[in-house]
Design a protein around this motif. Sequence first.
Motif, short mmCIF file in Angstrom:
data_model
loop_
_atom_site.label_atom_id
_atom_site.label_comp_id
_atom_site.label_asym_id
_atom_site.label_seq_id
_atom_site.Cartn_x
_atom_site.Cartn_y
_atom_site.Cartn_z
N GLN A 171 34.35 3.90 43.91
CA GLN A 171 32.97 3.49 43.06
C GLN A 171 32.85 4.42 42.46
OE1 GLN A 171 31.63 3.75 47.57
NE2 GLN A 171 31.06 2.07 47.38
N TRP A 172 32.97 5.82 42.10
CA TRP A 172 33.04 6.85 40.95
C TRP A 172 33.25 5.89 39.89
CZ3 TRP A 172 35.10 9.63 37.86
CH2 TRP A 172 34.39 11.06 37.09
N SER A 173 34.92 5.80 39.59
CA SER A 173 35.38 5.81 38.57
C SER A 173 34.52 3.91 37.44
CB SER A 173 36.26 5.12 39.69
OG SER A 173 37.52 6.32 39.54
N GLU A 174 34.70 3.43 38.57
CA GLU A 174 33.44 1.49 38.53
C GLU A 174 32.19 1.77 38.08
OE1 GLU A 174 32.50 -2.94 40.02
OE2 GLU A 174 33.67 -0.99 41.12
N ALA A 175 31.97 2.92 37.80
CA ALA A 175 30.20 3.67 38.15
C ALA A 175 29.53 4.60 36.56
CB ALA A 175 29.09 3.77 38.95
N THR A 176 31.06 4.88 36.71
CA THR A 176 31.48 6.01 35.70
C THR A 176 32.13 5.96 33.94
OG1 THR A 176 31.36 8.01 37.05
CG2 THR A 176 31.64 8.35 35.00
N SER A 177 31.35 6.04 33.15
CA SER A 177 31.51 5.55 31.83
C SER A 177 32.92 5.78 31.03
CB SER A 177 30.19 5.65 30.31
OG SER A 177 30.60 5.19 30.00
N GLY A 178 34.01 5.34 31.08
CA GLY A 178 35.07 5.78 30.86
C GLY A 178 35.67 5.34 31.22
N GLU A 179 35.57 5.82 32.85
CA GLU A 179 36.17 5.59 33.41
C GLU A 179 37.34 4.30 34.48
OE1 GLU A 179 37.41 8.67 34.28
OE2 GLU A 179 36.04 9.80 33.08
N GLN A 180 36.78 4.14 34.15
CA GLN A 180 36.85 2.39 35.35
C GLN A 180 38.64 2.14 35.03
OE1 GLN A 180 34.72 2.71 33.04
NE2 GLN A 180 32.64 1.95 33.75
N GLU A 181 39.26 2.17 33.41
CA GLU A 181 40.70 2.01 33.77
C GLU A 181 41.21 2.96 34.85
OE1 GLU A 181 44.07 0.67 31.50
OE2 GLU A 181 42.34 0.51 31.84
N THR A 182 41.02 3.91 34.92
CA THR A 182 41.82 5.30 36.00
C THR A 182 41.67 4.88 37.27
OG1 THR A 182 41.59 7.17 34.26
CG2 THR A 182 42.25 7.73 37.30
N GLY A 183 39.62 4.01 37.43
CA GLY A 183 39.65 3.34 38.59
C GLY A 183 40.61 1.76 39.20
N LEU A 184 41.53 1.34 37.90
CA LEU A 184 42.34 0.25 37.72
C LEU A 184 43.44 1.26 38.01
CD1 LEU A 184 41.70 -2.18 34.73
CD2 LEU A 184 41.40 -2.82 36.87
N ARG A 185 44.25 2.31 37.94
CA ARG A 185 44.84 3.32 37.88
C ARG A 185 44.88 2.75 39.50
NH1 ARG A 185 46.83 7.86 37.03
NH2 ARG A 185 45.90 8.26 36.07
N LEU A 186 44.31 3.64 40.26
CA LEU A 186 43.90 3.86 41.31
C LEU A 186 44.47 2.92 42.68
CD1 LEU A 186 43.42 5.53 43.81
CD2 LEU A 186 40.48 5.22 43.41
N LEU A 187 43.38 1.63 41.91
CA LEU A 187 43.09 0.72 43.08
C LEU A 187 44.75 -0.15 42.64
CD1 LEU A 187 39.89 -1.33 41.57
CD2 LEU A 187 40.39 -0.30 44.53
N GLY A 188 45.45 -0.01 41.64
CA GLY A 188 46.95 -0.91 42.07
C GLY A 188 47.93 -0.15 42.50
N ARG A 189 47.87 1.07 42.82
CA ARG A 189 48.44 2.09 43.24
C ARG A 189 48.48 1.41 44.88
NH1 ARG A 189 49.82 2.13 39.01
NH2 ARG A 189 50.91 4.52 37.89
N LEU A 190 47.21 0.88 45.44
CA LEU A 190 46.70 1.47 46.73
C LEU A 190 47.38 0.14 46.88
CD1 LEU A 190 43.19 2.61 46.86
CD2 LEU A 190 45.91 3.82 47.69
N ARG A 191 48.39 -0.81 46.82
CA ARG A 191 48.34 -2.65 46.84
C ARG A 191 48.66 -2.38 48.32
NH1 ARG A 191 51.51 -1.46 42.07
NH2 ARG A 191 54.03 -0.59 42.47
N TYR A 192 49.06 -1.21 48.92
CA TYR A 192 50.62 -1.60 49.90
C TYR A 192 49.64 -1.40 50.72
CZ TYR A 192 54.41 -2.64 46.71
OH TYR A 192 55.59 -3.29 46.03
N TYR A 193 48.42 -0.59 50.76
CA TYR A 193 47.94 0.07 51.74
C TYR A 193 46.56 -1.28 51.88
CZ TYR A 193 42.93 2.06 53.27
OH TYR A 193 41.91 2.34 54.42
N TRP A 194 46.53 -2.32 51.25
CA TRP A 194 44.93 -3.45 51.38
C TRP A 194 46.22 -4.18 52.03
CZ3 TRP A 194 41.51 -1.00 50.16
CH2 TRP A 194 40.72 -0.91 49.33
N LEU A 195 47.32 -4.42 51.72
CA LEU A 195 48.01 -5.67 52.62
C LEU A 195 48.76 -5.11 53.73
CD1 LEU A 195 50.19 -5.79 49.30
CD2 LEU A 195 49.00 -7.91 50.93
#
Length: 768
Positions: A386-410
């Motif tokens: 949420q911080w990454s999505e809401a903070t200007s310039g941090e969304q790309e790192t947020g994408l990286r975090l979400l992608g790394r969590l893929r097997y957690y969601w699955l």
Amino acid sequence: MNRLIARRHELAEAVASLAGSRLLTFTGPGGVGKTRLALEVGYRARSGYCDGVWLAELSDLRIDAGVAEVEAALISALGVVEQSAREPRDKLFSFLRKRRVLLILDNCEHVLASVRAVLPLLLREVPQLRVVATSREPLAVEGEVLRPVRPLTAPEPGTPVAQLVIDGSVSLLIDRARAVDPAFDVTEENAEAVIALCRLLEGVPLAIELAAAKFRALTVEQVVDRFASRLTSLSAPGALASSRHRSLGAMVEWSYELCSAEAQVLWRRLSVFPAGFDLDLAEAVCCFGELAPVDVVDTIERLVGQSILLADRNAGVMRYRLLVPLREVAAELADNAGETTQLERRHRDVMVRRSEEMLDRWSGPRQDALISRMRQDHASYVAAIQWSEATSGEQETGLRLLGRLRYYWLGRGALAEGRTRLESMLVAAPEPSRARAECVWVVTWIALLQGDHDAAAARLTDLRSLAAELNDRSLDVHVRHWSGLLAMFTGDPANAVSGLQAAVEGHRAFADSFLELTARYMLATALVCADRPGDALAMSRETIELCEQCGDQTARAYAVWAAAVAEWRLGRLDEAEQRACEALQLQRALSDGICVALSTNLLGCIAHDRRQRRRALSLALAAGRIWRSLGTSLEAFGPQLAELGQLHTPSLPSTAELEGLPAFGKLPDLEDVIDLGLGIAPGSTKGQRAYAEVLTKREIEVAAMIERGLSNREIAERLVIAKRTVDGHVERILAKLGFTSRAQVAAWMSRRGLGTRDSGASDGGLRR
């Protein structure tokens, strides 16, 4: 859980109120005991709710969190594993509509607007639902019955010692003081100081507990001397609630001032954690400037000793948390020190590193432990996203975090949550990048498992464009992989086989072992759909061997299932049944609902082919319950598998047949379904023995006492052994069962019926 002190009358009135109202709200200031009373009401009322008493802790939500976040918190608390693409509200209503449930909503005050929007709809749509809420102010929902929670009684000056022990504040003070000093008692010598302290604290339970913790190093007289002037200076004429709140604030501020400089710094920085954390996280996030890593262990120990931090042992790892009032004060202090933004960025970066470590270790023997650790850190991951999505310039790192969590969601059955968060971040970060491409193929995979084939096809188009624009050959492999799976799910086995064969080779070339194993078991399934069971069996056996070499259990379970389907198509029913049962056994630790449903469906088909109608019906009904809870179906996995299932499923049972089949209740339980597939009747001696073999006789005895709600200290007293010995037993129980909390142990014991033999009837417990 600590004993409930001096609340018998309030508890009886609350239970009576709940009988006549569908919404009961405990109101009062922070630290007055609202949550403890709500939990006790749920415990005492549990027999009237056949579908359970469930606890939804809203304290982890951000201030003024939206309706969708509150609904998502309720879905998570209720254990809804619905993975379809439906809206969260529809999933929530569908799950609860025909169930008799008592829902405890804890800490509503900071999300009042959203709770006020959700709750009336929920109560209207779910006629058998009752709600107990806690809030610092009323929810203002129609039909709400308020139960204000007052402070405990405080003794009058000059009260004789014999009468002091029945006073509410004094009873609580004695109980908590003896936890740190077993010899503590009220005597003629300290009675005056005890009275003074309880009156200064105005009967606020949290303040009393904080004060009692000081008895580790101070006498009651010294505590009064140090508190008196401070509390007097902060007390002012006005409402009782206001003065109580000031007393609690003074206690917290006083505790902060008593800390060393290092402890003050660490305390305020720990406010960045929205829930629990471990030592590694504390060191990585909080150690900068004047705070060195070597100071953290001793400082945390001091904070635990001062009851500023609560400590819990989870599967061999100590985790810590700040109570909400203490976290709020700490957050304000961190903001005043100008550290908030730096802390939030460091916290996000540390969670990214932790997710990367999990990904690096994923294809190995401890996937269940990795998922368990991710569950413990869930609130921190969500805060970082949420911080990454809401903070200007941090969304790309947020994408990286979400992608790394893929097997957690699955792996944890959180497809719907994962997809929602991924798609939101993809909107926030539209620029082409490797991180974006990774999130796109993860969303594609999730949509396919949800049966949302059109959305998956659209995402595949995006992935092709990104692969071409980035000139990334590894992304071409993903295009082939998920195109192959889409082909299988839409009835094109020939293209599925060719696409998945290319994916196997491509993932191997890029040294992605888990995705290679994943493509292999998917290829084996596609070969079955292409009416090539012999080739499918060969591929499955090869995949199982590779899994055994690296210790991977997730891919192995699916490969074993694929082998079972191939054996079945070859007419080898005994071998197919053995393989399907092996897949179910693996799910004891993994708890993957899709694999359990697939294996149960197959066992039902085998039973049908053997003309075992009763068993076939039972298994088909059990699998159906799981599919419905997941929000998908066997049909989502392609017409070939669906048709095979339909041709080998018994006709609809009569009412008489249904009445004679095993009952699973309204909430699907994977453990019970696994028992059914393995031929273990619920509550049978065979089932008890199979589970009891996991634990030693002494561990079963300790687990039975955990089920009854006893603390480690109380267990030690009952068994006449040292508390540290009990701590060790509990740690080993959690590790053996793959659990992270005592509540899971209690639920496990209750399901297996193991506790009733040695320790009397189960006391039950809250689901959370």
